[in-house]
Scaffold this motif. Structure first.
Motif, PDB file in Angstrom:
ATOM      1  N   ARG A 133       0.829  -1.213   0.000  1.00 56.28           N
ATOM      2  CA  ARG A 133       0.000   0.000   0.000  1.00 56.28           C
ATOM      3  C   ARG A 133       0.861   1.260   0.000  1.00 56.28           C
ATOM      4  NH1 ARG A 133      -4.891  -1.485   4.146  1.00 56.28           N
ATOM      5  NH2 ARG A 133      -5.956  -2.898   2.709  1.00 56.28           N
ATOM      6  N   ALA A 134       1.957   1.221   0.746  1.00 55.12           N
ATOM      7  CA  ALA A 134       2.845   2.381   0.785  1.00 55.12           C
ATOM      8  C   ALA A 134       3.508   2.608  -0.575  1.00 55.12           C
ATOM      9  CB  ALA A 134       3.909   2.196   1.867  1.00 55.12           C
ATOM     10  N   ALA A 135       3.911   1.538  -1.254  1.00 55.09           N
ATOM     11  CA  ALA A 135       4.530   1.672  -2.575  1.00 55.09           C
ATOM     12  C   ALA A 135       3.536   2.224  -3.590  1.00 55.09           C
ATOM     13  CB  ALA A 135       5.063   0.319  -3.037  1.00 55.09           C
ATOM     14  N   ARG A 136       2.293   1.775  -3.525  1.00 56.82           N
ATOM     15  CA  ARG A 136       1.267   2.282  -4.439  1.00 56.82           C
ATOM     16  C   ARG A 136       1.021   3.765  -4.184  1.00 56.82           C
ATOM     17  NH1 ARG A 136      -4.322   3.096  -4.561  1.00 56.82           N
ATOM     18  NH2 ARG A 136      -5.196   2.789  -6.639  1.00 56.82           N
ATOM     19  N   ALA A 137       0.894   4.139  -2.917  1.00 56.13           N
ATOM     20  CA  ALA A 137       0.658   5.539  -2.579  1.00 56.13           C
ATOM     21  C   ALA A 137       1.838   6.403  -3.003  1.00 56.13           C
ATOM     22  CB  ALA A 137       0.406   5.677  -1.079  1.00 56.13           C
ATOM     23  N   ASP A 138       3.055   5.892  -2.846  1.00 57.20           N
ATOM     24  CA  ASP A 138       4.244   6.645  -3.236  1.00 57.20           C
ATOM     25  C   ASP A 138       4.304   6.810  -4.750  1.00 57.20           C
ATOM     26  OD1 ASP A 138       6.635   8.032  -2.757  1.00 57.20           O
ATOM     27  OD2 ASP A 138       7.814   6.220  -3.149  1.00 57.20           O
ATOM     28  N   ALA A 139       3.915   5.773  -5.495  1.00 55.89           N
ATOM     29  CA  ALA A 139       3.916   5.864  -6.961  1.00 55.89           C
ATOM     30  C   ALA A 139       2.903   6.901  -7.436  1.00 55.89           C
ATOM     31  CB  ALA A 139       3.600   4.503  -7.572  1.00 55.89           C
ATOM     32  N   ILE A 140       1.741   6.922  -6.816  1.00 55.73           N
ATOM     33  CA  ILE A 140       0.721   7.901  -7.202  1.00 55.73           C
ATOM     34  C   ILE A 140       1.173   9.312  -6.834  1.00 55.73           C
ATOM     35  CG2 ILE A 140      -1.641   8.675  -6.728  1.00 55.73           C
ATOM     36  CD1 ILE A 140      -2.370   5.707  -6.353  1.00 55.73           C
ATOM     37  N   HIS A 141       1.731   9.461  -5.650  1.00 60.04           N
ATOM     38  CA  HIS A 141       2.136  10.784  -5.165  1.00 60.04           C
ATOM     39  C   HIS A 141       3.322  11.355  -5.953  1.00 60.04           C
ATOM     40  CE1 HIS A 141       2.658  14.075  -2.374  1.00 60.04           C
ATOM     41  NE2 HIS A 141       3.936  13.744  -2.200  1.00 60.04           N
ATOM     42  N   SER A 142       4.315  10.497  -6.245  1.00 57.51           N
ATOM     43  CA  SER A 142       5.528  10.990  -6.899  1.00 57.51           C
ATOM     44  C   SER A 142       5.403  11.044  -8.416  1.00 57.51           C
ATOM     45  CB  SER A 142       6.717  10.102  -6.524  1.00 57.51           C
ATOM     46  OG  SER A 142       6.558   8.815  -7.101  1.00 57.51           O
ATOM     47  N   GLY A 143       4.496  10.265  -8.995  1.00 54.99           N
ATOM     48  CA  GLY A 143       4.354  10.241 -10.455  1.00 54.99           C
ATOM     49  C   GLY A 143       5.364   9.333 -11.129  1.00 54.99           C
ATOM     50  N   ALA A 144       6.090   8.532 -10.354  1.00 56.72           N
ATOM     51  CA  ALA A 144       7.076   7.601 -10.903  1.00 56.72           C
ATOM     52  C   ALA A 144       6.729   6.183 -10.440  1.00 56.72           C
ATOM     53  CB  ALA A 144       8.476   7.968 -10.416  1.00 56.72           C
ATOM     54  N   PRO A 145       7.010   5.188 -11.278  1.00 61.93           N
ATOM     55  CA  PRO A 145       6.696   3.808 -10.883  1.00 61.93           C
ATOM     56  C   PRO A 145       7.511   3.365  -9.669  1.00 61.93           C
ATOM     57  CG  PRO A 145       7.342   3.921 -13.205  1.00 61.93           C
ATOM     58  CD  PRO A 145       7.556   5.268 -12.617  1.00 61.93           C
ATOM     59  N   ARG A 146       6.922   2.540  -8.838  1.00 59.55           N
ATOM     60  CA  ARG A 146       7.587   1.965  -7.672  1.00 59.55           C
ATOM     61  C   ARG A 146       7.370   0.459  -7.678  1.00 59.55           C
ATOM     62  NH1 ARG A 146       9.888   6.290  -7.504  1.00 59.55           N
ATOM     63  NH2 ARG A 146       9.454   7.921  -6.014  1.00 59.55           N
ATOM     64  N   THR A 147       8.354  -0.264  -7.154  1.00 63.95           N
ATOM     65  CA  THR A 147       8.279  -1.715  -7.096  1.00 63.95           C
ATOM     66  C   THR A 147       8.433  -2.175  -5.649  1.00 63.95           C
ATOM     67  OG1 THR A 147       9.263  -1.880  -9.295  1.00 63.95           O
ATOM     68  CG2 THR A 147       9.261  -3.871  -7.951  1.00 63.95           C
ATOM     69  N   ALA A 148       7.572  -3.123  -5.263  1.00 59.50           N
ATOM     70  CA  ALA A 148       7.650  -3.711  -3.925  1.00 59.50           C
ATOM     71  C   ALA A 148       7.170  -5.151  -4.007  1.00 59.50           C
ATOM     72  CB  ALA A 148       6.803  -2.924  -2.938  1.00 59.50           C
ATOM     73  N   HIS A 149       7.978  -6.061  -3.510  1.00 59.17           N
ATOM     74  CA  HIS A 149       7.623  -7.487  -3.438  1.00 59.17           C
ATOM     75  C   HIS A 149       7.231  -8.056  -4.806  1.00 59.17           C
ATOM     76  CE1 HIS A 149       7.815  -7.513   0.925  1.00 59.17           C
ATOM     77  NE2 HIS A 149       7.155  -6.361   0.904  1.00 59.17           N
ATOM     78  N   GLY A 150       7.922  -7.661  -5.830  1.00 58.26           N
ATOM     79  CA  GLY A 150       7.661  -8.191  -7.169  1.00 58.26           C
ATOM     80  C   GLY A 150       6.470  -7.579  -7.873  1.00 58.26           C
ATOM     81  N   VAL A 151       5.908  -6.535  -7.324  1.00 58.76           N
ATOM     82  CA  VAL A 151       4.761  -5.857  -7.932  1.00 58.76           C
ATOM     83  C   VAL A 151       5.186  -4.448  -8.284  1.00 58.76           C
ATOM     84  CG1 VAL A 151       2.396  -5.064  -7.580  1.00 58.76           C
ATOM     85  CG2 VAL A 151       3.143  -7.224  -6.561  1.00 58.76           C
ATOM     86  N   ARG A 152       4.936  -4.066  -9.537  1.00 58.77           N
ATOM     87  CA  ARG A 152       5.300  -2.713  -9.988  1.00 58.77           C
ATOM     88  C   ARG A 152       4.026  -1.882 -10.035  1.00 58.77           C
ATOM     89  NH1 ARG A 152       9.711  -0.408 -11.967  1.00 58.77           N
ATOM     90  NH2 ARG A 152       9.529   1.290 -13.466  1.00 58.77           N
ATOM     91  N   PHE A 153       4.069  -0.758  -9.320  1.00 62.29           N
ATOM     92  CA  PHE A 153       2.929   0.159  -9.286  1.00 62.29           C
ATOM     93  C   PHE A 153       3.208   1.325 -10.216  1.00 62.29           C
ATOM     94  CE2 PHE A 153       2.622  -2.033  -5.239  1.00 62.29           C
ATOM     95  CZ  PHE A 153       1.285  -2.373  -5.226  1.00 62.29           C
ATOM     96  N   LEU A 154       2.259   1.599 -11.098  1.00 61.48           N
ATOM     97  CA  LEU A 154       2.374   2.693 -12.045  1.00 61.48           C
ATOM     98  C   LEU A 154       1.812   3.967 -11.408  1.00 61.48           C
ATOM     99  CD1 LEU A 154       1.254   0.793 -15.252  1.00 61.48           C
ATOM    100  CD2 LEU A 154       3.575   1.184 -14.396  1.00 61.48           C
ATOM    101  N   PRO A 155       2.173   5.133 -11.958  1.00 62.88           N
ATOM    102  CA  PRO A 155       1.718   6.398 -11.364  1.00 62.88           C
ATOM    103  C   PRO A 155       0.191   6.567 -11.330  1.00 62.88           C
ATOM    104  CG  PRO A 155       3.548   6.800 -12.830  1.00 62.88           C
ATOM    105  CD  PRO A 155       3.175   5.355 -12.993  1.00 62.88           C
ATOM    106  N   ASP A 156      -0.530   5.833 -12.166  1.00 66.04           N
ATOM    107  CA  ASP A 156      -1.996   5.946 -12.132  1.00 66.04           C
ATOM    108  C   ASP A 156      -2.633   4.976 -11.139  1.00 66.04           C
ATOM    109  OD1 ASP A 156      -1.591   3.569 -13.427  1.00 66.04           O
ATOM    110  OD2 ASP A 156      -2.787   4.056 -15.192  1.00 66.04           O
ATOM    111  N   GLY A 157      -1.822   4.233 -10.386  1.00 72.04           N
ATOM    112  CA  GLY A 157      -2.334   3.344  -9.354  1.00 72.04           C
ATOM    113  C   GLY A 157      -2.461   1.889  -9.761  1.00 72.04           C
ATOM    114  N   ARG A 158      -2.262   1.600 -11.057  1.00 70.94           N
ATOM    115  CA  ARG A 158      -2.361   0.208 -11.496  1.00 70.94           C
ATOM    116  C   ARG A 158      -1.163  -0.591 -11.029  1.00 70.94           C
ATOM    117  NH1 ARG A 158      -2.452   0.142 -17.551  1.00 70.94           N
ATOM    118  NH2 ARG A 158      -1.234   2.024 -17.259  1.00 70.94           N
ATOM    119  N   ALA A 159      -1.371  -1.904 -10.868  1.00 71.38           N
ATOM    120  CA  ALA A 159      -0.291  -2.802 -10.467  1.00 71.38           C
ATOM    121  C   ALA A 159      -0.062  -3.809 -11.584  1.00 71.38           C
ATOM    122  CB  ALA A 159      -0.668  -3.529  -9.180  1.00 71.38           C
TER     123      ALA A 159
END
Length: 93
Positions: free
Chosen positions: A52-78
């Protein structure tokens, strides 16, 4: 002698029956109220909190984030192997 005080039919409740019934209902509600008051939500796993923190960070920063093998895009998709294809929700282990 005639039976002047003969009972014709017992309809209704006595005061004692009513008091006992209300006391029993009160005890049941009191015990169940105490039991409901002690219920708590189950604790979330550390992995779910990090996802959840990685998803929120991806949405907030506008850059993709990865956590535990899941990549979160800036629009919130995983996206990734650990993502449910039908719902898009990351699968926690």
């Amino acid at each position: 002698m005639s039976a002047r005080y003969a009972v014709r039919g017992t309809r209704g409740f006595t005061l004692l029956e009513l008091i006992v019934t209300l006391a029993v209902i009160g005890v049941i509600l009191g015990v169940s109220g105490l039991a409901l008051g002690t219920l708590r939500l189950p604790r979330e796993s550390r992995e779910i909190i990090e996802l959840r923190a990685a998803r929120a960070d991806a949405i907030h920063s506008g850059a993709p984030r990865t956590a535990h093998g899941v990549r979160f895009l800036p629009d919130g998709r995983a996206i990734g192997d650990d993502v449910d294809a039908l719902t898009g929700a990351p699968r926690a282990k």
